[in-house]
Design a protein around this motif. Structure first.
Motif, PDB file in Angstrom:
ATOM      1  N   PHE A 125      31.586  35.780  33.832  1.00 14.89           N
ATOM      2  CA  PHE A 125      31.751  35.992  35.272  1.00 14.89           C
ATOM      3  C   PHE A 125      33.218  35.828  35.670  1.00 14.89           C
ATOM      4  O   PHE A 125      33.761  36.632  36.436  1.00 14.89           O
ATOM      5  CB  PHE A 125      30.864  35.019  36.060  1.00 14.89           C
ATOM      6  CG  PHE A 125      31.018  35.131  37.553  1.00 14.89           C
ATOM      7  CD1 PHE A 125      30.440  36.176  38.249  1.00 14.89           C
ATOM      8  CD2 PHE A 125      31.739  34.185  38.263  1.00 14.89           C
ATOM      9  CE1 PHE A 125      30.574  36.291  39.635  1.00 14.89           C
ATOM     10  CE2 PHE A 125      31.878  34.277  39.642  1.00 14.89           C
ATOM     11  CZ  PHE A 125      31.294  35.340  40.322  1.00 14.89           C
ATOM     12  N   ILE A 126      33.857  34.797  35.157  1.00 12.22           N
ATOM     13  CA  ILE A 126      35.275  34.573  35.441  1.00 12.22           C
ATOM     14  C   ILE A 126      36.081  35.793  35.001  1.00 12.22           C
ATOM     15  O   ILE A 126      36.912  36.315  35.755  1.00 12.22           O
ATOM     16  CB  ILE A 126      35.780  33.286  34.759  1.00 12.22           C
ATOM     17  CG1 ILE A 126      35.089  32.062  35.375  1.00 12.22           C
ATOM     18  CG2 ILE A 126      37.302  33.170  34.852  1.00 12.22           C
ATOM     19  CD1 ILE A 126      35.337  30.758  34.632  1.00 12.22           C
ATOM     20  N   ASP A 127      35.812  36.290  33.800  1.00 15.35           N
ATOM     21  CA  ASP A 127      36.524  37.467  33.290  1.00 15.35           C
ATOM     22  C   ASP A 127      36.260  38.691  34.168  1.00 15.35           C
ATOM     23  O   ASP A 127      37.177  39.477  34.436  1.00 15.35           O
ATOM     24  CB  ASP A 127      36.108  37.769  31.848  1.00 15.35           C
ATOM     25  CG  ASP A 127      36.560  36.695  30.861  1.00 15.35           C
ATOM     26  OD1 ASP A 127      37.444  35.879  31.207  1.00 15.35           O
ATOM     27  OD2 ASP A 127      36.006  36.665  29.739  1.00 15.35           O
ATOM     28  N   ALA A 128      35.017  38.853  34.623  1.00  8.54           N
ATOM     29  CA  ALA A 128      34.666  40.009  35.462  1.00  8.54           C
ATOM     30  C   ALA A 128      35.383  39.940  36.809  1.00  8.54           C
ATOM     31  O   ALA A 128      35.866  40.965  37.306  1.00  8.54           O
ATOM     32  CB  ALA A 128      33.153  40.084  35.649  1.00  8.54           C
ATOM     33  N   VAL A 129      35.467  38.763  37.406  1.00  5.29           N
ATOM     34  CA  VAL A 129      36.191  38.622  38.676  1.00  5.29           C
ATOM     35  C   VAL A 129      37.655  38.966  38.468  1.00  5.29           C
ATOM     36  O   VAL A 129      38.258  39.689  39.270  1.00  5.29           O
ATOM     37  CB  VAL A 129      36.034  37.198  39.255  1.00  5.29           C
ATOM     38  CG1 VAL A 129      37.007  36.954  40.402  1.00  5.29           C
ATOM     39  CG2 VAL A 129      34.599  36.967  39.712  1.00  5.29           C
ATOM     40  N   MET A 130      38.233  38.487  37.387  1.00  4.84           N
ATOM     41  CA  MET A 130      39.644  38.750  37.131  1.00  4.84           C
ATOM     42  C   MET A 130      39.908  40.239  36.894  1.00  4.84           C
ATOM     43  O   MET A 130      41.013  40.716  37.130  1.00  4.84           O
ATOM     44  CB  MET A 130      40.142  37.915  35.953  1.00  4.84           C
ATOM     45  CG  MET A 130      40.103  36.406  36.208  1.00  4.84           C
ATOM     46  SD  MET A 130      40.947  35.893  37.732  1.00  4.84           S
ATOM     47  CE  MET A 130      42.637  36.302  37.319  1.00  4.84           C
ATOM     48  N   ALA A 131      38.896  40.982  36.466  1.00  2.00           N
ATOM     49  CA  ALA A 131      39.055  42.419  36.202  1.00  2.00           C
ATOM     50  C   ALA A 131      38.885  43.286  37.448  1.00  2.00           C
ATOM     51  O   ALA A 131      39.160  44.482  37.406  1.00  2.00           O
ATOM     52  CB  ALA A 131      38.053  42.857  35.129  1.00  2.00           C
ATOM     53  N   VAL A 132      38.433  42.711  38.566  1.00  2.00           N
ATOM     54  CA  VAL A 132      38.237  43.485  39.795  1.00  2.00           C
ATOM     55  C   VAL A 132      39.569  44.060  40.264  1.00  2.00           C
ATOM     56  O   VAL A 132      40.577  43.352  40.314  1.00  2.00           O
ATOM     57  CB  VAL A 132      37.617  42.603  40.911  1.00  2.00           C
ATOM     58  CG1 VAL A 132      37.698  43.279  42.272  1.00  2.00           C
ATOM     59  CG2 VAL A 132      36.175  42.261  40.571  1.00  2.00           C
ATOM     60  N   ASP A 133      39.548  45.350  40.607  1.00  2.00           N
ATOM     61  CA  ASP A 133      40.726  45.997  41.192  1.00  2.00           C
ATOM     62  C   ASP A 133      40.712  45.694  42.687  1.00  2.00           C
ATOM     63  O   ASP A 133      40.182  46.456  43.487  1.00  2.00           O
ATOM     64  CB  ASP A 133      40.690  47.501  40.930  1.00  2.00           C
ATOM     65  CG  ASP A 133      41.916  48.225  41.454  1.00  2.00           C
ATOM     66  OD1 ASP A 133      42.698  47.629  42.234  1.00  2.00           O
ATOM     67  OD2 ASP A 133      42.090  49.397  41.096  1.00  2.00           O
TER      68      ASP A 133
END
Length: 160
Positions: A125-133
């Motif tokens: 989840f942390i990685d997915a948030v960081m990948a948000v444009d």
């Protein structure tokens, strides 16, 4: 309302986006992606704790400024806060795209849980948030919404 992290989200059959104030427009649809719970905490239920990067918390807060998802009329109080303390209330959710076909479903109180109660969300989840444009999401103008996986068919609209 407690749901264990990374279990399938089943609370609402459809996802719906509301326009941030002052609008009265919305869209809803039955998602084609699998939604996984993250951050649905409740007093008396164990949850993972630990530190998270400050950049993650800042980005999560920024996402919450542009995405209004499944907003309810009632409010949910943080029942992890000690009685008598001031505590935030939440009434919505966010969706964060993960590796297709996964989207993470989190309550709006998730940033409070992280900062006030030391909750540590799953690494994916942390990685997915960081990948948000975030720039693209913040620039979304209605009827575009700040989430990339809204289907082209089967969408219902409320436009005013």
């Amino acid at each position: 309302m407690f749901y264990e992290d990374l279990t399938e989200y089943t609370y609402n059959a459809k996802d719906y986006f509301d326009e941030p104030e002052p609008g009265f427009r919305a869209l809803w649809y039955r998602p084609a992606y699998t939604r996984l719970n993250v951050g649905w905490l409740e007093a008396g239920q164990p949850y993972p704790t630990g530190t998270v990067p400050a950049e993650f918390t800042a980005k999560l807060r920024a996402v919450q400024q542009v995405q209004w998802m499944n907003v309810c009329l009632g409010l949910h109080d943080c029942d992890l806060c000690p009685p008598g303390d001031e505590y935030p209330e939440g009434n919505g959710e966010i969706r964060i795209p993960g590796a297709p076909p996964i989207a993470y479903a989190a309550p709006f109180l998730i940033t409070h849980y992280i900062t006030a109660h030391d909750y540590r969300p799953p690494t994916e989840f942390i990685d997915a948030v960081m990948a948000v444009d975030l720039d693209a999401w913040a620039a979304a103008q209605w009827p575009e919404v700040p989430f990339p996986w809204v289907p082209e068919e089967g969408v219902e609209w409320l436009l005013e």
